[in-house]
Design a protein around this motif. Sequence first.
Motif, mmCIF file in Angstrom:
data_model
loop_
_atom_site.group_PDB
_atom_site.id
_atom_site.type_symbol
_atom_site.label_atom_id
_atom_site.label_comp_id
_atom_site.label_asym_id
_atom_site.label_seq_id
_atom_site.Cartn_x
_atom_site.Cartn_y
_atom_site.Cartn_z
ATOM 1 N N THR A 198 0.858 -1.182 0.000
ATOM 2 C CA THR A 198 0.000 0.000 0.000
ATOM 3 C C THR A 198 0.900 1.240 0.000
ATOM 4 O O THR A 198 1.926 1.263 0.681
ATOM 5 C CB THR A 198 -0.923 0.040 1.232
ATOM 6 O OG1 THR A 198 -0.119 -0.052 2.407
ATOM 7 C CG2 THR A 198 -1.932 -1.078 1.202
ATOM 8 N N PRO A 199 0.550 2.259 -0.761
ATOM 9 C CA PRO A 199 1.413 3.450 -0.869
ATOM 10 C C PRO A 199 1.624 4.145 0.478
ATOM 11 O O PRO A 199 0.701 4.261 1.291
ATOM 12 C CB PRO A 199 0.641 4.363 -1.815
ATOM 13 C CG PRO A 199 -0.290 3.477 -2.537
ATOM 14 C CD PRO A 199 -0.622 2.353 -1.617
ATOM 15 N N ILE A 200 2.850 4.583 0.688
ATOM 16 C CA ILE A 200 3.236 5.246 1.930
ATOM 17 C C ILE A 200 4.030 6.499 1.582
ATOM 18 O O ILE A 200 4.864 6.480 0.670
ATOM 19 C CB ILE A 200 4.101 4.318 2.805
ATOM 20 C CG1 ILE A 200 3.290 3.113 3.258
ATOM 21 C CG2 ILE A 200 4.656 5.052 4.005
ATOM 22 C CD1 ILE A 200 4.117 2.096 4.019
ATOM 23 N N ASN A 201 3.783 7.577 2.308
ATOM 24 C CA ASN A 201 4.533 8.821 2.169
ATOM 25 C C ASN A 201 5.215 9.118 3.490
ATOM 26 O O ASN A 201 4.559 9.153 4.534
ATOM 27 C CB ASN A 201 3.609 9.980 1.806
ATOM 28 C CG ASN A 201 2.931 9.758 0.487
ATOM 29 O OD1 ASN A 201 3.587 9.558 -0.519
ATOM 30 N ND2 ASN A 201 1.607 9.775 0.489
ATOM 31 N N ILE A 202 6.528 9.361 3.442
ATOM 32 C CA ILE A 202 7.292 9.670 4.641
ATOM 33 C C ILE A 202 8.002 10.999 4.405
ATOM 34 O O ILE A 202 8.718 11.153 3.412
ATOM 35 C CB ILE A 202 8.335 8.580 4.954
ATOM 36 C CG1 ILE A 202 7.669 7.210 5.054
ATOM 37 C CG2 ILE A 202 9.078 8.915 6.245
ATOM 38 C CD1 ILE A 202 8.665 6.055 5.075
#
Length: 106
Positions: free
Chosen positions: A25-29
């Motif tokens: 699942t896409p993740i933004n950090i």
Amino acid sequence: MYKLQFLKKENDLNKIIRSYKKDRTPINILFVSLWDKHSNVLLSKLRDKYKDTDSGQPLYIVDSFRMPHSFVIYNTTKLPHLVRLSRKGIQSEDYLSMVMKTLKIK
């Protein structure tokens, strides 16, 4: 739309990365520093735009004071630094105007 989540422990970030490896699942950090002027401006704009958001894609925010060892994972040397994990792979951006454009902030 992003849901801001401020991480406090490196273990939390490790759990998020492990979950990404399982289900993709896409993740933004977003890596920031509390002493960096550009990071503080970006954080204030993020808080203003997304303060009332309870839904949307999570944006995990990692600061250099609480989690200094996490910056080694994605070779973070310039701040602010946005790392996006998606099905396409890992995308890294540390140019401020592009980070703001990606996060839909003017």
